[in-house]
Design a protein around this motif. Structure first.
Motif, PDB file in Angstrom:
ATOM      1  N   PHE A 121      45.085  39.381  31.241  1.00 47.45           N
ATOM      2  CA  PHE A 121      45.773  39.010  32.489  1.00 47.45           C
ATOM      3  C   PHE A 121      47.259  38.767  32.262  1.00 47.45           C
ATOM      4  O   PHE A 121      47.664  38.286  31.212  1.00 47.45           O
ATOM      5  CB  PHE A 121      45.149  37.735  33.075  1.00 47.45           C
ATOM      6  CG  PHE A 121      43.666  37.823  33.259  1.00 47.45           C
ATOM      7  CD1 PHE A 121      43.117  38.623  34.254  1.00 47.45           C
ATOM      8  CD2 PHE A 121      42.808  37.113  32.432  1.00 47.45           C
ATOM      9  CE1 PHE A 121      41.748  38.717  34.421  1.00 47.45           C
ATOM     10  CE2 PHE A 121      41.431  37.194  32.586  1.00 47.45           C
ATOM     11  CZ  PHE A 121      40.902  38.000  33.584  1.00 47.45           C
ATOM     12  N   GLU A 125      48.619  36.966  37.556  1.00 49.26           N
ATOM     13  CA  GLU A 125      47.169  36.897  37.760  1.00 49.26           C
ATOM     14  C   GLU A 125      46.588  35.552  37.308  1.00 49.26           C
ATOM     15  O   GLU A 125      45.653  35.037  37.910  1.00 49.26           O
ATOM     16  CB  GLU A 125      46.484  38.019  36.964  1.00 49.26           C
ATOM     17  CG  GLU A 125      46.849  39.400  37.452  1.00 49.26           C
ATOM     18  CD  GLU A 125      46.344  40.488  36.518  1.00 49.26           C
ATOM     19  OE1 GLU A 125      45.829  41.492  37.036  1.00 49.26           O
ATOM     20  OE2 GLU A 125      46.463  40.347  35.277  1.00 49.26           O
ATOM     21  N   ILE A 144      40.011  36.830  39.737  1.00 48.35           N
ATOM     22  CA  ILE A 144      40.231  36.614  38.304  1.00 48.35           C
ATOM     23  C   ILE A 144      39.096  35.748  37.746  1.00 48.35           C
ATOM     24  O   ILE A 144      38.559  36.020  36.664  1.00 48.35           O
ATOM     25  CB  ILE A 144      41.607  35.951  38.050  1.00 48.35           C
ATOM     26  CG1 ILE A 144      42.746  36.816  38.596  1.00 48.35           C
ATOM     27  CG2 ILE A 144      41.786  35.627  36.573  1.00 48.35           C
ATOM     28  CD1 ILE A 144      42.848  38.205  38.042  1.00 48.35           C
TER      29      ILE A 144
END
Length: 153
Positions: A121, A125, A144
């Protein structure tokens, strides 16, 4: 029923570990002394899900999963002079700090290190991977969170 929000909460394993939570079953998540982290905690709802993250260890990472089961609890440690979380500016009439109660759901089958999270990530994010981020409570976007959950189950 609405889908829960997701959070990440950090604890140093020598202060309070996932194994301790597993043994205890539930705990107050107290001792938060950062206003932004406290404000994130105040946005939590019953049933929200939380990634348990071991910090300040080698390697740091996600070690388990828990659920918020009680909200808006006045943090008792702010009044305890012997506590490292004692706050002389806080009073019973106007407490500055609160906490939530969480319950253990499971220990991660696969430890997910900060290094792996940085590979998976970017900082847009996942706030955790942003350089210099030291917050002990962080919101996690639902999409996420679902990816992280798949990795640790």
């Amino acid at each position: 029923m609405t889908e829960p929000n997701y959070w990440l909460m950090k604890s140093e394993p020598d202060a309070y570990s996932i194994d301790t939570l597993k043994k205890d079953g539930v705990t107050l998540w107290d001792g938060i002394r950062n206003y932004q982290a406290r404000n994130f905690m105040r946005r939590m709802s019953l049933g929200d899900k939380v990634f348990f993250y071991h910090s300040n260890c080698k390697p740091p990472g996600i070690v388990g999963f828990m659920e918020v089961i009680d909200l808006n609890i006045i943090d008792p440690t702010q009044f305890q002079k012997e506590s490292k979380y004692y706050d002389p500016k806080s009073s019973q009439e106007e407490p500055r700090w609160d906490c939530v109660k969480v319950k253990y759901l499971f220990k991660a089958n696969k430890f997910l290190s900060l290094t792996e999270l940085k590979i998976l990530f970017n900082e847009e994010e996942l706030l955790l991977v942003k350089k210099g981020n030291r917050l002990s409570i962080i919101p996690i976007k639902k999409e996420i969170a679902k990816l992280i959950l798949e990795k640790i189950k």
